[in-house]
Design a protein around this motif. Structure first.
Motif, PDB file in Angstrom:
ATOM      1  N   ALA A 272      50.509  39.761  62.600  1.00  0.00           N
ATOM      2  CA  ALA A 272      51.311  40.940  62.948  1.00  0.00           C
ATOM      3  C   ALA A 272      52.549  41.061  62.074  1.00  0.00           C
ATOM      4  CB  ALA A 272      51.710  40.869  64.417  1.00  0.00           C
ATOM      5  N   ASN A 273      53.150  39.933  61.696  1.00  0.00           N
ATOM      6  CA  ASN A 273      54.347  39.977  60.865  1.00  0.00           C
ATOM      7  C   ASN A 273      54.052  40.576  59.492  1.00  0.00           C
ATOM      8  OD1 ASN A 273      55.811  38.858  62.910  1.00  0.00           O
ATOM      9  ND2 ASN A 273      56.014  36.831  61.991  1.00  0.00           N
ATOM     10  N   ALA A 275      51.599  42.650  58.735  1.00  0.00           N
ATOM     11  CA  ALA A 275      51.339  44.079  58.920  1.00  0.00           C
ATOM     12  C   ALA A 275      52.655  44.836  59.110  1.00  0.00           C
ATOM     13  CB  ALA A 275      50.427  44.288  60.116  1.00  0.00           C
ATOM     14  N   TYR A 276      53.554  44.266  59.890  1.00  0.00           N
ATOM     15  CA  TYR A 276      54.851  44.913  60.127  1.00  0.00           C
ATOM     16  C   TYR A 276      55.638  45.071  58.821  1.00  0.00           C
ATOM     17  CZ  TYR A 276      59.770  45.344  61.325  1.00  0.00           C
ATOM     18  OH  TYR A 276      61.077  45.757  61.370  1.00  0.00           O
ATOM     19  N   GLU A 277      55.708  43.992  58.026  1.00  0.00           N
ATOM     20  CA  GLU A 277      56.474  44.064  56.783  1.00  0.00           C
ATOM     21  C   GLU A 277      55.860  45.078  55.819  1.00  0.00           C
ATOM     22  OE1 GLU A 277      59.303  42.978  56.483  1.00  0.00           O
ATOM     23  OE2 GLU A 277      59.565  41.090  57.556  1.00  0.00           O
ATOM     24  N   ALA A 278      54.520  45.146  55.793  1.00  0.00           N
ATOM     25  CA  ALA A 278      53.871  46.162  54.956  1.00  0.00           C
ATOM     26  C   ALA A 278      54.257  47.556  55.444  1.00  0.00           C
ATOM     27  CB  ALA A 278      52.357  45.970  54.983  1.00  0.00           C
ATOM     28  N   GLY A 279      54.212  47.754  56.752  1.00  0.00           N
ATOM     29  CA  GLY A 279      54.595  49.048  57.303  1.00  0.00           C
ATOM     30  C   GLY A 279      56.027  49.416  56.980  1.00  0.00           C
ATOM     31  N   GLU A 280      56.921  48.444  57.055  1.00  0.00           N
ATOM     32  CA  GLU A 280      58.343  48.716  56.786  1.00  0.00           C
ATOM     33  C   GLU A 280      58.563  49.068  55.316  1.00  0.00           C
ATOM     34  OE1 GLU A 280      62.412  49.199  57.685  1.00  0.00           O
ATOM     35  OE2 GLU A 280      60.554  49.284  58.858  1.00  0.00           O
ATOM     36  N   ILE A 281      57.846  48.408  54.405  1.00  0.00           N
ATOM     37  CA  ILE A 281      57.978  48.745  52.979  1.00  0.00           C
ATOM     38  C   ILE A 281      57.452  50.159  52.731  1.00  0.00           C
ATOM     39  CG2 ILE A 281      57.161  48.198  50.652  1.00  0.00           C
ATOM     40  CD1 ILE A 281      57.227  45.227  51.479  1.00  0.00           C
ATOM     41  N   TYR A 282      56.311  50.476  53.329  1.00  0.00           N
ATOM     42  CA  TYR A 282      55.771  51.835  53.173  1.00  0.00           C
ATOM     43  C   TYR A 282      56.753  52.858  53.753  1.00  0.00           C
ATOM     44  CZ  TYR A 282      51.110  50.377  51.588  1.00  0.00           C
ATOM     45  OH  TYR A 282      50.060  49.879  50.853  1.00  0.00           O
ATOM     46  N   ALA A 308      58.232  46.562  65.567  1.00  0.00           N
ATOM     47  CA  ALA A 308      57.129  47.408  65.102  1.00  0.00           C
ATOM     48  C   ALA A 308      57.108  48.723  65.867  1.00  0.00           C
ATOM     49  CB  ALA A 308      55.803  46.672  65.251  1.00  0.00           C
ATOM     50  N   LEU A 309      57.368  48.690  67.165  1.00  0.00           N
ATOM     51  CA  LEU A 309      57.437  49.917  67.962  1.00  0.00           C
ATOM     52  C   LEU A 309      58.575  50.817  67.487  1.00  0.00           C
ATOM     53  CD1 LEU A 309      56.832  48.202  71.404  1.00  0.00           C
ATOM     54  CD2 LEU A 309      55.358  50.010  70.452  1.00  0.00           C
ATOM     55  N   ILE A 310      59.722  50.209  67.179  1.00  0.00           N
ATOM     56  CA  ILE A 310      60.863  50.989  66.695  1.00  0.00           C
ATOM     57  C   ILE A 310      60.550  51.577  65.319  1.00  0.00           C
ATOM     58  CG2 ILE A 310      63.302  50.897  66.048  1.00  0.00           C
ATOM     59  CD1 ILE A 310      63.555  48.526  68.049  1.00  0.00           C
ATOM     60  N   GLY A 311      59.918  50.759  64.459  1.00  0.00           N
ATOM     61  CA  GLY A 311      59.537  51.257  63.137  1.00  0.00           C
ATOM     62  C   GLY A 311      58.549  52.405  63.228  1.00  0.00           C
ATOM     63  N   SER A 386      66.154  35.867  61.882  1.00  0.00           N
ATOM     64  CA  SER A 386      64.920  36.513  62.324  1.00  0.00           C
ATOM     65  C   SER A 386      63.791  36.253  61.341  1.00  0.00           C
ATOM     66  CB  SER A 386      65.154  38.021  62.468  1.00  0.00           C
ATOM     67  OG  SER A 386      63.950  38.679  62.775  1.00  0.00           O
ATOM     68  N   GLU A 387      62.574  36.122  61.891  1.00  0.00           N
ATOM     69  CA  GLU A 387      61.396  35.868  61.081  1.00  0.00           C
ATOM     70  C   GLU A 387      60.977  37.099  60.295  1.00  0.00           C
ATOM     71  OE1 GLU A 387      58.013  33.658  59.686  1.00  0.00           O
ATOM     72  OE2 GLU A 387      59.900  33.059  60.621  1.00  0.00           O
ATOM     73  N   VAL A 388      61.322  38.293  60.782  1.00  0.00           N
ATOM     74  CA  VAL A 388      60.913  39.536  60.120  1.00  0.00           C
ATOM     75  C   VAL A 388      62.135  40.399  59.845  1.00  0.00           C
ATOM     76  CG1 VAL A 388      58.626  39.539  61.192  1.00  0.00           C
ATOM     77  CG2 VAL A 388      60.528  40.737  62.317  1.00  0.00           C
ATOM     78  N   THR A 389      61.939  41.422  59.007  1.00  0.00           N
ATOM     79  CA  THR A 389      62.990  42.387  58.731  1.00  0.00           C
ATOM     80  C   THR A 389      63.343  43.130  60.013  1.00  0.00           C
ATOM     81  OG1 THR A 389      62.125  42.679  56.497  1.00  0.00           O
ATOM     82  CG2 THR A 389      63.625  44.373  57.328  1.00  0.00           C
ATOM     83  N   LYS A 390      64.603  43.109  60.388  1.00  0.00           N
ATOM     84  CA  LYS A 390      65.004  43.770  61.625  1.00  0.00           C
ATOM     85  C   LYS A 390      65.245  45.261  61.383  1.00  0.00           C
ATOM     86  CE  LYS A 390      65.590  41.897  64.945  1.00  0.00           C
ATOM     87  NZ  LYS A 390      64.563  41.599  65.994  1.00  0.00           N
ATOM     88  N   GLN A 391      64.871  46.061  62.374  1.00  0.00           N
ATOM     89  CA  GLN A 391      65.177  47.485  62.320  1.00  0.00           C
ATOM     90  C   GLN A 391      66.683  47.676  62.490  1.00  0.00           C
ATOM     91  OE1 GLN A 391      62.939  50.226  61.919  1.00  0.00           O
ATOM     92  NE2 GLN A 391      61.608  48.537  61.236  1.00  0.00           N
ATOM     93  N   LYS A 392      67.230  48.678  61.788  1.00  0.00           N
ATOM     94  CA  LYS A 392      68.669  48.925  61.820  1.00  0.00           C
ATOM     95  C   LYS A 392      68.938  50.393  62.090  1.00  0.00           C
ATOM     96  CE  LYS A 392      69.719  45.232  58.487  1.00  0.00           C
ATOM     97  NZ  LYS A 392      70.332  44.927  57.179  1.00  0.00           N
TER      98      LYS A 392
END
Length: 399
Positions: A272-273, A275-282, A308-311, A386-392
């Motif tokens: 999931a991490n 997939a999330y990071e790919a989504g955030e880059i896109y 991921a929900l926030i993104g 945090s393990e993943v990029t946090k939403q801001k």
């Protein structure tokens, strides 16, 4: 070890001087006792030492005299002499309060760890006084480490972290102990399995934690040379590249990170991490269809993935789909009501729907949480770890 030395040893003085009436059997003894106690109270240790040494020569069988003299030597960092006096005090009166503990600490300061440990263990496990317990815990860590009882040192460090989570001295010594344990494990790994992927993985993680991006990536790639399909490695390479891209602002490294995240998903579609990071880059490059796709993959793997929900909601807002954005944000808030980003984006979504009342409620909660975060020194550290990029939120949102 300097922690609370003056504060803690004051406990011994309060206990031992309760017997000071015993010093007054002669005029001279009473004089030396009075002068010594006055010197101690004013912090004049040299004068206190001279008076109590005179008192000891006059009343060698009074345990409290030896105990107080031992305390004076301890404060003067004369640990050998302190130990001699404290042992003499205990021989005369084994029930003297605090003396067993001060003797154990003095022995530890002398690096005489083995006889120190029973007293330190008893103090650490049973003392109800915070300063005393903390001092004994730190000295117990030192003694176990000195005897190469590393596992026991780690166990004490873990307890100390729970008892004193914000004490800088405790945190420093814990980091030393954990670092030593990690070093010993890696050193052993280098001996027993020099070509193991675990060795390269450990080296990569150390380099990554120190910001040595190129070295970390090289070590991660060596893991893949040994085991090309090992899960998690492409993700770690991508994470390292992404951290470097944030520092340098280089788009190329972000693009390379995306390639690694997609490679990870080809090996492990449930990461999931990644997939999330790919989504955030896109999302950051305005490729909203792919951003939505990969955020949804992350949520399918981990339904309570609030970032991921926030993104995903941010993508919906960019596509002017306010209703599904509200649904995603309500779900994120149910997972973590304290995340200010959820509330801020919810206010945007409610505004798009024309619901002024819900927009105002969301914005009010955002501002409350935002101010609380600004007042909390630990919030920035939590985001950093945090393990993943946090939403801001948008930069101007908190102004």
């Amino acid at each position: 070890m300097e922690f609370s030395r003056k504060v803690w040893v004051g406990l011994l003085l309060a206990s031992a001087l309760g017997q000071s009436v015993m010093f007054s059997q002669t005029a001279d003894a009473g004089h030396y006792a009075e002068q010594g106690q006055a010197a101690l109270a004013s912090g004049h240790l040299d004068e206190a030492q001279r008076n109590f040494e005179q008192l000891r020569s006059m009343q060698p069988n009074v345990a409290e005299v030896h105990a107080i003299l031992g305390r004076i030597y301890y404060q003067e960092r004369k640990f050998n002499q302190a130990a001699v006096e404290l042992k003499a005090a205990l021989k005369l009166k084994p029930t003297l309060p605090k003396v067993h503990t001060l003797l154990a600490i003095s022995l530890s300061e002398m690096s005489d760890y083995r006889p120190a440990i029973p007293g330190l263990e008893d103090c650490f496990q049973h003392s109800a006084q915070g300063a005393e317990k903390q001092m004994c815990g730190l000295q117990l860590e030192r003694a176990y480490t000195g005897l190469k009882l590393d596992q026991k040192a780690v166990e004490v460090a873990l307890q100390m972290d729970k008892l004193y989570p914000d004490d800088p001295e405790v945190l420093y010594h814990s980091s030393q102990i954990y670092g030593n344990m990690a070093y010993q494990a890696v050193r052993r790994m280098n001996v027993v399995a020099p070509n193991s992927p675990w060795r390269y993985l450990a080296a990569a993680e150390v380099n990554e934690s120190q910001g040595a991006t190129a070295a970390a990536i090289q070590q991660y790639r060596q893991v893949l040379e040994i085991d090309p399909h090992r899960p998690g490695i492409h993700y770690r390479i991508g994470r390292t590249l992404l951290a470097e891209a944030r520092r340098s602002g280089a788009q190329q490294e972000q693009s390379e990170a995306l390639t690694e995240f997609l490679a990870e998903l080809a090996i492990d579609s449930t990461n999931a991490n990644a997939a999330y990071e790919a989504g955030e880059i896109y999302r950051s490059t305005s490729d909203y269809p792919n951003a939505e796709k990969y955020f949804q993959i992350a949520i399918d793997c981990y339904p309570d993935f609030d970032d991921a929900l926030i993104g995903l909601a941010a993508v919906y807002l960019a596509e002017e789909k306010a209703q599904p954005a509200v649904a995603a944000l309500r779900k994120a808030i149910s997972v973590d009501p304290s995340n200010e980003v959820s509330w801020y984006r919810l206010s945007q979504a409610e505004r798009s729907l024309g619901d002024a009342g819900e927009q105002s409620k969301a914005m009010t909660e955002f501002r409350r949480l935002h101010q609380a975060r600004l007042s909390s020194p630990s919030s920035a550290l939590q985001a950093e770890q945090s393990e993943v990029t946090k939403q801001k939120v948008d930069e101007e949102a908190g102004r």
